[in-house]
Design a protein around this motif. Structure first.
Motif, PDB file in Angstrom:
ATOM      1  N   THR A 235      42.146  32.730  53.918  1.00  0.00           N
ATOM      2  CA  THR A 235      41.261  33.891  54.025  1.00  0.00           C
ATOM      3  C   THR A 235      39.823  33.454  54.249  1.00  0.00           C
ATOM      4  O   THR A 235      39.450  32.343  53.852  1.00  0.00           O
ATOM      5  N   PRO A 236      39.005  34.297  54.882  1.00  0.00           N
ATOM      6  CA  PRO A 236      37.583  33.976  55.009  1.00  0.00           C
ATOM      7  C   PRO A 236      36.731  34.560  53.880  1.00  0.00           C
ATOM      8  O   PRO A 236      35.547  34.276  53.803  1.00  0.00           O
ATOM      9  N   CYS A 237      37.326  35.374  53.000  1.00  0.00           N
ATOM     10  CA  CYS A 237      36.503  36.169  52.074  1.00  0.00           C
ATOM     11  C   CYS A 237      36.612  35.654  50.641  1.00  0.00           C
ATOM     12  O   CYS A 237      37.709  35.495  50.104  1.00  0.00           O
ATOM     13  N   PRO A 238      35.469  35.403  49.971  1.00  0.00           N
ATOM     14  CA  PRO A 238      35.507  34.892  48.597  1.00  0.00           C
ATOM     15  C   PRO A 238      36.171  35.838  47.593  1.00  0.00           C
ATOM     16  O   PRO A 238      36.888  35.385  46.700  1.00  0.00           O
ATOM     17  N   LEU A 239      35.935  37.142  47.751  1.00  0.00           N
ATOM     18  CA  LEU A 239      36.527  38.059  46.774  1.00  0.00           C
ATOM     19  C   LEU A 239      38.029  38.219  47.023  1.00  0.00           C
ATOM     20  O   LEU A 239      38.820  38.315  46.083  1.00  0.00           O
ATOM     21  N   CYS A 240      38.417  38.231  48.309  1.00  0.00           N
ATOM     22  CA  CYS A 240      39.852  38.249  48.649  1.00  0.00           C
ATOM     23  C   CYS A 240      40.526  37.038  48.033  1.00  0.00           C
ATOM     24  O   CYS A 240      41.591  37.143  47.425  1.00  0.00           O
ATOM     25  N   GLN A 241      39.910  35.865  48.214  1.00  0.00           N
ATOM     26  CA  GLN A 241      40.503  34.625  47.709  1.00  0.00           C
ATOM     27  C   GLN A 241      40.704  34.736  46.202  1.00  0.00           C
ATOM     28  O   GLN A 241      41.789  34.500  45.685  1.00  0.00           O
ATOM     29  N   THR A 242      39.641  35.093  45.508  1.00  0.00           N
ATOM     30  CA  THR A 242      39.704  35.174  44.053  1.00  0.00           C
ATOM     31  C   THR A 242      40.725  36.220  43.598  1.00  0.00           C
ATOM     32  O   THR A 242      41.606  35.932  42.793  1.00  0.00           O
ATOM     33  N   ASN A 243      40.611  37.420  44.150  1.00  0.00           N
ATOM     34  CA  ASN A 243      41.517  38.491  43.722  1.00  0.00           C
ATOM     35  C   ASN A 243      42.979  38.142  43.975  1.00  0.00           C
ATOM     36  O   ASN A 243      43.847  38.431  43.151  1.00  0.00           O
ATOM     37  N   VAL A 244      43.261  37.528  45.128  1.00  0.00           N
ATOM     38  CA  VAL A 244      44.665  37.265  45.474  1.00  0.00           C
ATOM     39  C   VAL A 244      45.190  36.031  44.732  1.00  0.00           C
ATOM     40  O   VAL A 244      46.356  35.957  44.403  1.00  0.00           O
ATOM     41  N   GLU A 245      44.301  35.080  44.409  1.00  0.00           N
ATOM     42  CA  GLU A 245      44.782  33.872  43.736  1.00  0.00           C
ATOM     43  C   GLU A 245      44.897  34.004  42.213  1.00  0.00           C
ATOM     44  O   GLU A 245      45.926  33.670  41.634  1.00  0.00           O
ATOM     45  N   ILE A 246      43.840  34.484  41.565  1.00  0.00           N
ATOM     46  CA  ILE A 246      43.753  34.233  40.115  1.00  0.00           C
ATOM     47  C   ILE A 246      44.571  35.185  39.238  1.00  0.00           C
ATOM     48  O   ILE A 246      44.796  34.900  38.078  1.00  0.00           O
ATOM     49  N   TYR A 247      44.997  36.327  39.780  1.00  0.00           N
ATOM     50  CA  TYR A 247      45.752  37.264  38.935  1.00  0.00           C
ATOM     51  C   TYR A 247      47.263  37.138  39.100  1.00  0.00           C
ATOM     52  O   TYR A 247      48.007  38.004  38.637  1.00  0.00           O
ATOM     53  N   GLN A 248      47.712  36.063  39.752  1.00  0.00           N
ATOM     54  CA  GLN A 248      49.155  35.972  40.025  1.00  0.00           C
ATOM     55  C   GLN A 248      49.989  35.926  38.744  1.00  0.00           C
ATOM     56  O   GLN A 248      51.075  36.519  38.695  1.00  0.00           O
ATOM     57  N   ASP A 249      49.480  35.276  37.695  1.00  0.00           N
ATOM     58  CA  ASP A 249      50.193  35.269  36.404  1.00  0.00           C
ATOM     59  C   ASP A 249      50.335  36.690  35.849  1.00  0.00           C
ATOM     60  O   ASP A 249      51.396  37.088  35.386  1.00  0.00           O
ATOM     61  N   VAL A 250      49.215  37.401  35.880  1.00  0.00           N
ATOM     62  CA  VAL A 250      49.196  38.779  35.359  1.00  0.00           C
ATOM     63  C   VAL A 250      50.163  39.653  36.158  1.00  0.00           C
ATOM     64  O   VAL A 250      50.924  40.452  35.594  1.00  0.00           O
ATOM     65  N   ILE A 251      50.124  39.473  37.476  1.00  0.00           N
ATOM     66  CA  ILE A 251      50.989  40.262  38.360  1.00  0.00           C
ATOM     67  C   ILE A 251      52.452  39.914  38.129  1.00  0.00           C
ATOM     68  O   ILE A 251      53.310  40.807  38.054  1.00  0.00           O
ATOM     69  N   ASN A 252      52.733  38.631  37.952  1.00  0.00           N
ATOM     70  CA  ASN A 252      54.114  38.209  37.672  1.00  0.00           C
ATOM     71  C   ASN A 252      54.634  38.862  36.405  1.00  0.00           C
ATOM     72  O   ASN A 252      55.765  39.337  36.363  1.00  0.00           O
ATOM     73  N   ALA A 253      53.789  38.888  35.370  1.00  0.00           N
ATOM     74  CA  ALA A 253      54.195  39.482  34.096  1.00  0.00           C
ATOM     75  C   ALA A 253      54.455  40.978  34.263  1.00  0.00           C
ATOM     76  O   ALA A 253      55.377  41.537  33.679  1.00  0.00           O
ATOM     77  N   LYS A 254      53.652  41.618  35.085  1.00  0.00           N
ATOM     78  CA  LYS A 254      53.755  43.063  35.242  1.00  0.00           C
ATOM     79  C   LYS A 254      54.898  43.476  36.166  1.00  0.00           C
ATOM     80  O   LYS A 254      55.593  44.451  35.924  1.00  0.00           O
ATOM     81  N   PHE A 255      55.070  42.729  37.263  1.00  0.00           N
ATOM     82  CA  PHE A 255      56.038  43.140  38.284  1.00  0.00           C
ATOM     83  C   PHE A 255      57.346  42.351  38.225  1.00  0.00           C
ATOM     84  O   PHE A 255      58.247  42.579  39.024  1.00  0.00           O
ATOM     85  N   GLY A 256      57.410  41.366  37.320  1.00  0.00           N
ATOM     86  CA  GLY A 256      58.619  40.545  37.242  1.00  0.00           C
ATOM     87  C   GLY A 256      58.783  39.621  38.433  1.00  0.00           C
ATOM     88  O   GLY A 256      59.888  39.156  38.718  1.00  0.00           O
ATOM     89  N   SER A 257      57.684  39.355  39.132  1.00  0.00           N
ATOM     90  CA  SER A 257      57.747  38.454  40.294  1.00  0.00           C
ATOM     91  C   SER A 257      57.554  37.012  39.829  1.00  0.00           C
ATOM     92  O   SER A 257      57.229  36.757  38.666  1.00  0.00           O
ATOM     93  N   LYS A 258      57.752  36.070  40.736  1.00  0.00           N
ATOM     94  CA  LYS A 258      57.537  34.658  40.398  1.00  0.00           C
ATOM     95  C   LYS A 258      56.573  34.036  41.398  1.00  0.00           C
ATOM     96  O   LYS A 258      56.831  32.959  41.944  1.00  0.00           O
ATOM     97  N   PHE A 259      55.501  34.722  41.644  1.00  0.00           N
ATOM     98  CA  PHE A 259      54.549  34.265  42.666  1.00  0.00           C
ATOM     99  C   PHE A 259      53.843  32.987  42.237  1.00  0.00           C
ATOM    100  O   PHE A 259      53.435  32.843  41.080  1.00  0.00           O
ATOM    101  N   GLU A 260      53.713  32.087  43.193  1.00  0.00           N
ATOM    102  CA  GLU A 260      52.854  30.924  43.004  1.00  0.00           C
ATOM    103  C   GLU A 260      52.342  30.545  44.389  1.00  0.00           C
ATOM    104  O   GLU A 260      52.643  29.471  44.912  1.00  0.00           O
ATOM    105  N   MET A 261      51.615  31.462  44.975  1.00  0.00           N
ATOM    106  CA  MET A 261      51.201  31.345  46.376  1.00  0.00           C
ATOM    107  C   MET A 261      49.761  30.832  46.450  1.00  0.00           C
ATOM    108  O   MET A 261      48.839  31.509  46.006  1.00  0.00           O
TER     109      MET A 261
END
Lengths: 298, 207
Positions: A235-261
């Motif tokens: 991505t070219p955008c700092p907020l996109c990068q941060t938002n999409v990267e750092i909450y993956q644990d939280v999202i996994n817990a909430k959605f039952g996913s196993k993201f590690e992208m």
């Protein structure tokens, strides 16, 4: 002398110890390799981003960006302003355009600027680093300097919102911009042109105030990258990068996913493809390691 | 007389005119042809009660209080999907931002809206030193609902914090120092002046 020289507006999140300091570090490396000289605007201030409207209203908000342009005109005359942050670029360019269209507002902004002993002439082009890469450097020239082609890495280009709309990159579509894909191909990587969430909003600043709503959108952005067989997102955008990267644990817990992208910046891809190591490419700044890219960086 | 009452008095039953004269890019509202593309393009379309399309119609229908107290404008993520798709070229995000800040100024904005709260915290944080202090901004978010809840939030996000520290994307020293501009005095004077000019115009418009 450097091939190109610019007046540089790095923005708050790119500073040392801030959330996209890895963007700044990799941009520095990339510019070394591409022979681009960045002269920071002395004493630049925050643009107040897209959330600034809530308390900033119009004139104070525009004055913030006007101050940066005025400082650039004074200290880095005749140099285009280049921003690496989507919100910085948008706010600054929006201010320049609004003040071109509205003479009264231009007068009022200058009255406010006078309090800081500054004057704005407003003749400076405001550009994004992606425009510099595409228009000044060019894909072909970029490809020529590649020392380690990113062969076999599938990279989904997540353009996001504000690098793409309302101004965008000349010649690219708002709905399906292809420049990140072309960039990835130039570096020898495999692009993912079918990545359907490339312009989906991540929530922006609302990731902080409306986390549930934003995380649902971020979930979709990552899921689509997996569906398309991507190894990582760029991505070219700092907020996109941060938002999409750092909450993956939280999202996994909430959605039952196993993201590690992994989510990296274009400047990190270029740094690695140009033969620089993980540290220079700021890959140590990832929360989710981009292992495939690290294997090229050595 | 409060600014809200003065505006009510002046514009009587013409909210469209009030918006055109006082809201950022508000004169564009009359250009809306109610096609609904904005409503269908908004990423948070499910989250708000009134789409931009509805807001524009409500403005014409004089639903002044309903519009200004709506939380819909505060849901704008500034993604600019609507603006590039609008066949009439309305600067919709700016109108949304303008309505939101006008509502706030008149004291009619929904007080408990989290984005309104965050926008204020962000503005004050950024203005203090001329640059954002991300550490303090993050902590204000955790401690939004008081101390006990803040500790709980901070504990829940402990791993994220440690990871950000390790990646050098968070700096504990920012609690005490942090990035700052040199001419903070000039910046504050400039902002005060801009606020004065804007307030004076609004005041004059209300008469």
């Amino acid at each position: 002398m450097a091939k190109f020289e610019y007046s540089y507006y790095p923005g708050c999140s790119s500073q040392t110890g801030a959330s996209s300091s890895n963007l700044m570090r990799s941009v520095d490396t990339m510019c070394e390799e591409l022979d681009l000289k960045l002269n920071p605007i002395p004493d630049w201030n925050c643009c107040s981003a897209s959330i600034g409207y809530g308390s900033g209203n119009v004139l104070p908000r525009l004055s913030l960006s006007a101050r940066n342009i005025a400082l650039s005109e004074q200290h880095n005359p005749n140099q285009d302003i280049v921003a690496t942050c989507a919100a910085c670029w948008l706010s600054t360019r929006e201010t320049a355009e609004r003040l071109h269209q509205d003479e009264n507002m231009f007068k009022d902004v200058n009255t406010a600027l006078a309090e800081a002993r500054l004057t704005l002439t407003n003749k400076t082009p405001i550009r994004h680093m992606a425009e510099v890469l595409i228009e000044d450097v060019g894909y072909e020239s970029l490809a020529r300097g590649v020392k380690k082609p990113l062969q076999g890495i599938r990279i989904a280009g997540y353009v996001g919102c504000q690098t793409n709309r309302p101004f965008g990159i000349a010649g690219e579509s708002f709905e399906n911009p292809l420049y990140l894909d072309k960039l990835v191909e130039s570096l020898g990587g495999d692009s993912v042109p079918t990545y359907e969430k490339k312009v989906q909003c991540c929530g922006g600043a609302l990731a902080f105030s409306e986390p549930e709503k934003s995380q649902a959108m971020i979930h979709g952005i990552i899921e689509a990258a997996y569906d398309n067989g991507a190894d990582m997102i760029v991505t070219p955008c700092p907020l996109c990068q941060t938002n999409v990267e750092i909450y993956q644990d939280v999202i996994n817990a909430k959605f039952g996913s196993k993201f590690e992208m992994p989510v990296v910046y274009y400047s990190q891809l270029i740094s690695v493809a140009y033969g620089r190591n993980s540290k220079d490419a700021a890959l140590d700044g990832q929360l989710i390691r981009a292992k495939k890219l690290e294997s090229f960086a050595g | 007389m409060s600014l809200n009452n003065a505006m009510l008095e002046k514009y009587r039953n013409n909210f469209l005119q009030e918006v055109a004269g006082n809201v950022e890019q508000g004169d564009w509202v009359k250009m809306c042809m109610q096609c609904g593309v904005c409503a269908g393009s908004c990423p948070l379309g499910d989250a708000w009660e009134h789409s931009p399309q509805k807001i524009f119609m409500m403005i014409r229908a004089n639903r002044r209080e309903q519009v200004l107290s709506s939380d819909s404008m505060w849901m704008c993520t500034s993604c600019y999907h609507c603006v590039v798709r609008c066949p009439r070229g309305l600067p919709i995000p700016h109108i949304m931002h303008g309505l939101a800040s006008y509502a706030k100024r008149l004291g009619l904005a929904p007080k408990s809206n989290p984005t309104l709260w965050f926008a204020e915290v962000f503005w004050n944080n950024m203005l203090k030193k001329g640059r954002v202090n991300e550490l303090k901004l993050g902590l204000s978010l955790y401690f939004k609902d008081g101390f006990a809840s803040g500790i709980k939030q901070a504990m829940a996000h402990q791993k994220l914090g440690i990871n950000m520290l390790k990646a050098k994307r968070m700096a504990p020293m920012d609690m005490f120092a942090g990035h700052a501009i040199k001419d903070i005095f000039g910046l504050h004077k400039m902002i005060r002046k801009a606020q004065e000019i804007e307030a004076a115009k609004l005041e004059a418009n209300s008469k």
